[in-house]
Write a protein that holds these residues in place. Structure first.
Motif, PDB file in Angstrom:
ATOM      1  N   ILE A  83       4.115   0.742  11.236  1.00  0.00           N
ATOM      2  CA  ILE A  83       2.881   0.329  11.910  1.00  0.00           C
ATOM      3  C   ILE A  83       2.049  -0.562  10.992  1.00  0.00           C
ATOM      4  N   THR A  84       1.956  -0.176   9.730  1.00  0.00           N
ATOM      5  CA  THR A  84       1.210  -0.978   8.761  1.00  0.00           C
ATOM      6  C   THR A  84       1.830  -2.370   8.630  1.00  0.00           C
ATOM      7  N   ALA A  85       3.152  -2.426   8.550  1.00  0.00           N
ATOM      8  CA  ALA A  85       3.841  -3.721   8.456  1.00  0.00           C
ATOM      9  C   ALA A  85       3.615  -4.548   9.720  1.00  0.00           C
ATOM     10  N   GLU A  96      -1.827 -11.247  10.013  1.00  0.00           N
ATOM     11  CA  GLU A  96      -1.594 -12.118   8.857  1.00  0.00           C
ATOM     12  C   GLU A  96      -2.483 -11.713   7.683  1.00  0.00           C
ATOM     13  N   CYS A  97      -2.682 -10.409   7.564  1.00  0.00           N
ATOM     14  CA  CYS A  97      -3.477  -9.821   6.494  1.00  0.00           C
ATOM     15  C   CYS A  97      -2.685  -8.645   5.945  1.00  0.00           C
ATOM     16  N   ASP A  98      -2.681  -8.464   4.652  1.00  0.00           N
ATOM     17  CA  ASP A  98      -1.942  -7.354   4.050  1.00  0.00           C
ATOM     18  C   ASP A  98      -2.669  -6.052   4.321  1.00  0.00           C
ATOM     19  N   MET A  99      -2.231  -5.345   5.350  1.00  0.00           N
ATOM     20  CA  MET A  99      -2.894  -4.102   5.745  1.00  0.00           C
ATOM     21  C   MET A  99      -2.635  -2.958   4.775  1.00  0.00           C
ATOM     22  N   THR A 100      -1.668  -3.109   3.897  1.00  0.00           N
ATOM     23  CA  THR A 100      -1.413  -2.034   2.925  1.00  0.00           C
ATOM     24  C   THR A 100      -2.608  -1.835   2.000  1.00  0.00           C
ATOM     25  N   GLU A 101      -3.472  -2.847   1.905  1.00  0.00           N
ATOM     26  CA  GLU A 101      -4.685  -2.711   1.092  1.00  0.00           C
ATOM     27  C   GLU A 101      -5.631  -1.662   1.667  1.00  0.00           C
ATOM     28  N   PHE A 102      -5.509  -1.397   2.977  1.00  0.00           N
ATOM     29  CA  PHE A 102      -6.437  -0.500   3.663  1.00  0.00           C
ATOM     30  C   PHE A 102      -5.855   0.880   3.940  1.00  0.00           C
ATOM     31  N   VAL A 103      -4.598   1.094   3.536  1.00  0.00           N
ATOM     32  CA  VAL A 103      -3.915   2.352   3.845  1.00  0.00           C
ATOM     33  C   VAL A 103      -3.583   3.082   2.558  1.00  0.00           C
ATOM     34  N   TYR A 124      -1.539   6.472   1.393  1.00  0.00           N
ATOM     35  CA  TYR A 124      -0.612   7.506   1.839  1.00  0.00           C
ATOM     36  C   TYR A 124      -0.845   8.768   1.013  1.00  0.00           C
ATOM     37  N   LEU A 125      -1.332   9.789   1.675  1.00  0.00           N
ATOM     38  CA  LEU A 125      -1.573  11.070   1.016  1.00  0.00           C
ATOM     39  C   LEU A 125      -0.814  12.155   1.765  1.00  0.00           C
ATOM     40  N   PRO A 126       0.024  12.906   1.085  1.00  0.00           N
ATOM     41  CA  PRO A 126       0.740  13.995   1.762  1.00  0.00           C
ATOM     42  C   PRO A 126      -0.238  15.011   2.330  1.00  0.00           C
TER      43      PRO A 126
END
Length: 98
Positions: free
Chosen positions: A33-35, A42-49, A51-53
Motif C-alpha cells: 500500500i505504501t509503495a 509521486e512522493c516517497d510515502m515511506t517517509e510518513f510510515v 513500522y512498529l510490531p
C-alpha cells in the motif's frame, strides 16, 4: 456492489445448495500500500510510515489465510476487484472531494 448485482442474476441450479462463495479480491501488505501511494502521489510515502510490531494485531492477522479459493466465484463470472493502484486512486479522489 457489482458482486451483489451479479449474484442476483446467476443461475443457482449449479450451486448444489452451497451458497457460500469466496469473492475474488486482492492480497496486499502495508508495504504494498505504501509503495502504491508512492507511485500514485509521486512522493516517497515511506517517509510518513513507521513500522512498529503490535502483538495484538500480529496475533489476529497471523490467523488469517494467506489466500482463499475463489474458483467458484470466477466460474460464475463474479467480477474481481480492480488493482491496488485503482483502489488507492479512488480513495484519494474521494478524500479530496469530501
Amino acid at each position: 456492489i457489482a458482486q451483489l448485482l451479479h449474484a442476483a442474476t446467476i443461475d443457482t441450479t449449479g450451486l448444489a445448495g452451497n451458497r457460500a462463495i469466496n469473492m475474488p479480491g486482492l492480497t496486499v501488505t502495508v508495504g504494498g500500500i505504501t509503495a502504491g501511494l508512492s507511485r500514485i502521489t509521486e512522493c516517497d510515502m515511506t517517509e510518513f510510515v513507521t513500522y512498529l510490531p503490535d502483538e495484538a494485531t500480529t496475533a489476529t492477522v497471523s490467523g488469517w489465510p494467506d489466500a482463499v479459493d475463489t474458483d467458484m466465484a470466477e466460474r460464475l463470472g463474479f467480477p474481481a476487484d480492480p488493482g491496488l493502484d485503482d483502489i488507492l486512486k479512488t480513495y484519494l479522489d474521494r478524500q479530496v472531494t469530501a
